[in-house]
Scaffold this motif. Structure first.
Motif, short mmCIF file in Angstrom:
data_model
loop_
_atom_site.label_atom_id
_atom_site.label_comp_id
_atom_site.label_asym_id
_atom_site.label_seq_id
_atom_site.Cartn_x
_atom_site.Cartn_y
_atom_site.Cartn_z
N CYS A 6 39.48 40.73 37.13
CA CYS A 6 40.64 39.98 37.60
C CYS A 6 41.16 40.45 38.95
N ARG A 7 40.50 41.44 39.45
CA ARG A 7 41.01 42.02 40.68
C ARG A 7 40.44 41.28 41.92
N THR A 8 41.30 41.11 42.91
CA THR A 8 40.88 40.39 44.12
C THR A 8 40.52 41.40 45.20
N LEU A 9 39.40 41.15 45.87
CA LEU A 9 39.00 42.02 46.98
C LEU A 9 39.97 41.87 48.14
N ALA A 10 40.18 43.01 48.85
CA ALA A 10 40.97 42.95 50.08
C ALA A 10 40.01 42.65 51.23
N LEU A 96 32.41 39.35 36.84
CA LEU A 96 32.78 38.89 38.19
C LEU A 96 34.28 39.04 38.41
N GLY A 97 34.66 39.46 39.57
CA GLY A 97 36.08 39.53 39.93
C GLY A 97 36.58 38.18 40.41
N LEU A 98 37.83 38.15 40.80
CA LEU A 98 38.40 36.90 41.31
C LEU A 98 37.94 36.69 42.76
#
Lengths: 305, 290
Positions: A6-10, A96-98
């Motif tokens: 659920c984490r979004t890449l910076a 997969l992340g967000l």
């Protein structure tokens, strides 16, 4: 840091070519080949991420390509245009992340190769127009459909700026030294970095043409004033010299710019010989050839009695 | 300062055999004074003139101090003032008149000074003549010649033996105008000025002026189609005849007509011309005074 689907890449990127920095991603573009540009995207690495999924689409939303990268750095080739990029993490478990938000990446057209332009342009201004024709040509640059050309004089002042849809232009410039800037413009309006050519054009200071005199100065009998054709951009000058009779010593008594296309000597000149010099001048030009008139002022009988 | 005394040996001036000779003899050296009008055969005498040289000297020194354009130190100005005062009475006045005339005409001050200085040693009439001639030759309302020509002829005319300046100037002007006129001789101004000067050397022989005699003989010569005289040739012969006095034109015409008429001598035009000139040469005769 654990991988979190659920984490979004910076996602951050920087256009190292000097284009505006986007807020959250870094991308670098580098021209490769004739029309392709290499785009480099960077982001902060996630320790738990085994790889990253990257999607590239056009600004209009048409998918261009999907990539997978093991590093927080990704390069791809693109034609000049407006793109959007997003990325997501993928853990070793396959989670997969967000997706990040779409980040705009503009790939400008290649700039004009300065090596493709002649080293210097030397020209001499023509007397009839006071300008020199300057043919300017450069090698067309990939996806550029137009070029903006800026002509800057020796004082850094913009002399002219125009857009050409050809990789050539014919300029008409007065004497001086000029720098040239050419910016490639793609069909969608994206602009390259300017190609700067410092002190590229030198127009020699030629001699101004001799002013065309319509009516010669003549003070014998009925006074006829000096009349001439005045051209814009030129300053017309008159110098009056006086010499006593039986002497060769000429003294300048007045030297003045003319504000009209006509000149008459002042009334009540002291007796003696007079010589009137007439010429034109302009910044960056050599003065025109001097035209001379000589006349004699005689006293009146009453002055001698 | 003591008065300068000048002794003038005017010598004997003969006028008549050569007008030009009289003109040359009439030029007096600086410091000498002409004694009255010389007449044919009259002997001039030795004359002593008393001069108020102190006044002339003082005026000259004051002039040099006031005239900024001529920069002289005291020593130089004294020397120059002495040169002026050597001209005797009215010397400064003559000098100053000519100097002012030239200065006001726009002449360089040093040149004005040099020319004016010559008039300090001449008589009043010559300074007056020069000033009058210069104005009438130079100024626009008169002959309107260029400066150098006007100065040259004013100087030469001022040396003329004729004392009637008005008559002399009238002759000179009429001759120049006739000579330059497109309808008459159409010669250049410089040529005509010299012609007028040459002819006015004889003006003292012509009580009414020389122009009318010149016009008469010139027109006669040009009207004789048999001789076919060009303008310069007619001018030369006219001048030659007029130098022999007021009777010469009449003598020439009468002889020429007598010689060429078929009922008389019936000579060729050239022969008639030469005979006319020979008789015209006899129009004057010098005679010893008893």
């Amino acid at each position: 840091m654990k991988a979190d689907a659920c984490r979004t890449l910076a996602l951050t990127y920087l256009l190292i070519t000097g284009l505006p920095v986007a807020a959250s991603a870094t991308a670098a573009t580098e021209s490769v080949g004739k029309s392709m540009t290499q785009v480099e995207v960077q982001w902060q690495a996630e320790p738990d991420a085994e790889s990253y999924q990257i999607e590239v689409q056009t600004k209009a939303g048409r998918a261009v390509k999907k990539f997978t990268s093991k590093q927080a750095l990704f390069r791809f080739r693109a034609k000049p245009g407006r793109y959007q990029i997003r990325a997501q993490t993928k853990t070793s478990e396959g989670r997969l992340g967000l997706w990040t938000d779409w980040v705009d990446v503009n790939v400008p057209p290649k700039r004009v190769d300065s090596q493709s332009i002649e080293r210097k342009i030397e020209a001499v201004a023509q007397g009839d127009t006071l300008l020199a024709p300057v043919p300017l040509a450069w090698t067309s640059s990939g996806a550029a459909t137009r070029y903006q050309v800026n002509i800057i004089d020796g004082l850094g002042k913009m002399v002219t700026s125009f857009v050409s849809d050809k990789s050539e232009a014919l300029l008409q410039l007065p004497p001086g030294t000029y720098s040239v800037e050419i910016v490639s413009i793609a069909e969608d309006g994206l602009r390259s970095k300017p190609t700067k050519l410092e002190n590229y054009i030198h127009i020699a200071a030629a001699t101004l043409p001799t002013p065309s005199v319509r009516s010669q100065l003549d003070i014998s009998g009925q006074l006829k004033a000096l009349d001439f054709d005045s051209k814009p951009g030129l300053q017309y000058m008159v110098r009056t010299e006086h010499c006593l009779l039986l002497s060769d010593e000429w003294k300048v008594i007045a030297s003045q710019p003319l504000t009209a296309a006509s000149w008459s000597p002042p009334a009540n000149l002291a007796p003696g010989k007079y010589r009137v010099g007439f010429w034109s001048e302009a910044p960056g030009w050599q003065n025109s050839a001097l035209q001379h008139w000589e006349f004699l002022v005689k006293p009146k009988l009453a002055d001698l009695n | 300062m003591e008065l300068l005394e000048k002794v003038v040996l005017a010598g004997i001036l003969f006028v008549g055999t050569s007008a030009l000779g009289a003109f040359e003899q009439g030029k007096l050296e600086q410091g000498k004074i002409e004694q009255g009008k010389t007449e044919q055969g009259r002997q001039a005498s030795k004359v002593i003139i008393n001069c108020q040289a102190a006044d002339e000297f003082k005026k000259a020194v004051e002039f040099f101090r006031a005239e900024n354009g001529i920069s002289l130190n005291d020593r130089q100005s004294f020397r120059e003032a002495l040169t002026i005062s050597a001209g005797c009475d009215h010397a400064f006045s003559r000098f100053f008149k000519v100097f002012q005339l030239l200065k006001k005409s726009g002449v360089d001050l040093n040149q004005s000074y040099n020319i004016a200085l010559k008039f300090a040693s001449k008589d009043d009439a010559k300074a007056e003549l020069f000033a009058d001639f210069f104005k009438k030759i130079y100024l626009e309302n008169y002959l309107n010649m260029d400066f150098s020509t006007a100065l040259k002829y004013a100087l030469l005319l001022s040396e003329n033996e004729e004392s009637d300046a008005e008559k002399l100037m009238k002759d000179f002007s009429q001759l120049v105008r006739f000579c330059t006129s497109e309808q008459e001789m159409a010669l250049s101004l410089s040529v005509c000025a010299q012609v007028a000067l040459d002819l006015t050397q004889h003006v003292q022989y012509y009580p009414e002026g020389i122009f009318s005699s010149f016009e008469k003989i010139y027109r006669f010569l040009r009207s004789q189609k048999q001789t076919g005289l060009s303008i310069p040739k007619a001018l030369q012969i006219a001048t030659q005849i007029l130098a022999k006095g007021p009777q010469a034109p009449e003598n020439f015409i009468k002889t020429f007509q007598f010689a060429i008429e078929s009922q008389s001598l019936n000579l060729s035009p050239t022969q008639a011309l030469n005979l006319g000139l020979s008789v015209a040469e006899q129009s004057q005769k010098s005679q010893e005074l008893k």
